[in-house]
Design a protein around this motif. Sequence first.
Motif, short mmCIF file in Angstrom:
data_model
loop_
_atom_site.label_atom_id
_atom_site.label_comp_id
_atom_site.label_asym_id
_atom_site.label_seq_id
_atom_site.Cartn_x
_atom_site.Cartn_y
_atom_site.Cartn_z
N GLY A 64 0.83 -1.20 0.00
CA GLY A 64 0.00 0.00 0.00
C GLY A 64 0.86 1.25 0.00
O GLY A 64 1.99 1.25 0.50
N ARG A 66 0.98 5.40 0.96
CA ARG A 66 0.41 6.61 1.53
C ARG A 66 0.87 7.80 0.69
O ARG A 66 1.93 7.77 0.08
N ASP A 78 -2.70 3.66 -5.47
CA ASP A 78 -2.93 3.40 -4.05
C ASP A 78 -2.14 2.20 -3.56
O ASP A 78 -1.89 2.06 -2.36
N HIS A 147 1.66 -0.73 10.33
CA HIS A 147 0.35 -0.38 9.80
C HIS A 147 -0.65 -1.40 10.33
O HIS A 147 -0.65 -2.56 9.91
N ARG A 150 -7.82 -1.60 10.65
CA ARG A 150 -9.06 -1.16 11.27
C ARG A 150 -10.26 -1.97 10.74
O ARG A 150 -10.14 -2.70 9.75
N ASP A 152 -12.74 -1.04 9.10
CA ASP A 152 -13.09 -0.65 7.73
C ASP A 152 -12.01 -1.02 6.73
O ASP A 152 -12.05 -0.60 5.58
N ASP A 153 -11.02 -1.81 7.16
CA ASP A 153 -9.91 -2.29 6.33
C ASP A 153 -8.87 -1.21 6.04
O ASP A 153 -7.97 -1.42 5.23
N SER A 154 -8.98 -0.04 6.68
CA SER A 154 -7.95 0.98 6.52
C SER A 154 -6.70 0.56 7.28
O SER A 154 -6.75 -0.26 8.20
N ARG A 155 -5.55 1.14 6.89
CA ARG A 155 -4.25 0.72 7.44
C ARG A 155 -3.50 1.93 7.99
O ARG A 155 -2.53 2.40 7.39
N PRO A 156 -3.88 2.45 9.16
CA PRO A 156 -3.19 3.62 9.69
C PRO A 156 -1.79 3.27 10.20
O PRO A 156 -1.54 2.13 10.61
#
Length: 231
Positions: A64, A66, A78, A147, A150, A152-156
């Motif tokens: 991924g 950023r 992305d 990373h 979450r 929602d499949d987000s990767r902070p």
Amino acid sequence: MLLDPDAESGVAYELCQVVGRAILPYRTADAYGTAFFFQDGDDPVGEALLTAADLVGAPGGELGLRSSVTEPAGVAPDAVAESEIVPGWARFPGDGVAVLPTAGLHRYAGDGGWRWRVQPVPATIAAGPEAVAALGAEGSSAFVLAHGVREDDSRPLEVGIERVVRDGDDVRITSELPAGYVGAPVFVVQPDAAGEVALYCLGLVLPGVDGHPVATFDRIRAVLPATPGDT
């Protein structure tokens, strides 16, 4: 070295400023992990992406991206499919490490009209035998820059503040880490040769149960030369 909570928070903040752009989310069709850029010396040929060997090689692998790790803004995709990168990952299962020379990543970016804007973990902070030997069974503060995943499949980008111990040659994080943390770099703070407090990158997180082994940099350095690995 075990730090108090305020000092741990300060180190976590500093890590994000210094090497936050070294870290990339990685995923396959059935697993999440983290990879990071490492610069072995001043020669660009010494730059590599590192992660855990158990993560790579499965279908659907991708890195991924950023917005902060590429330039100009809005040009890079992305994610980068690992099938697009040549040469690909070299796996060293006996050491738990996978290495991706970054020449292919830079060619891919150039062909797409963008550039990488990263902060590789520098060789100057890779932990040597003395830093590893300074760890003990009593536990030291450890910082995992990863990373997470979450709902929602987000990767902070996150910093996990953990405890690391050494038992003989084995170095281990004592608690189970969240999804997405395997392959991430592990940092500690130790006195250097001059007695000053210094930051060291111990190595990377390996899969585990009730904790996680750490592939320390003596193992990582052993596979960094141009070796084909188990690809």
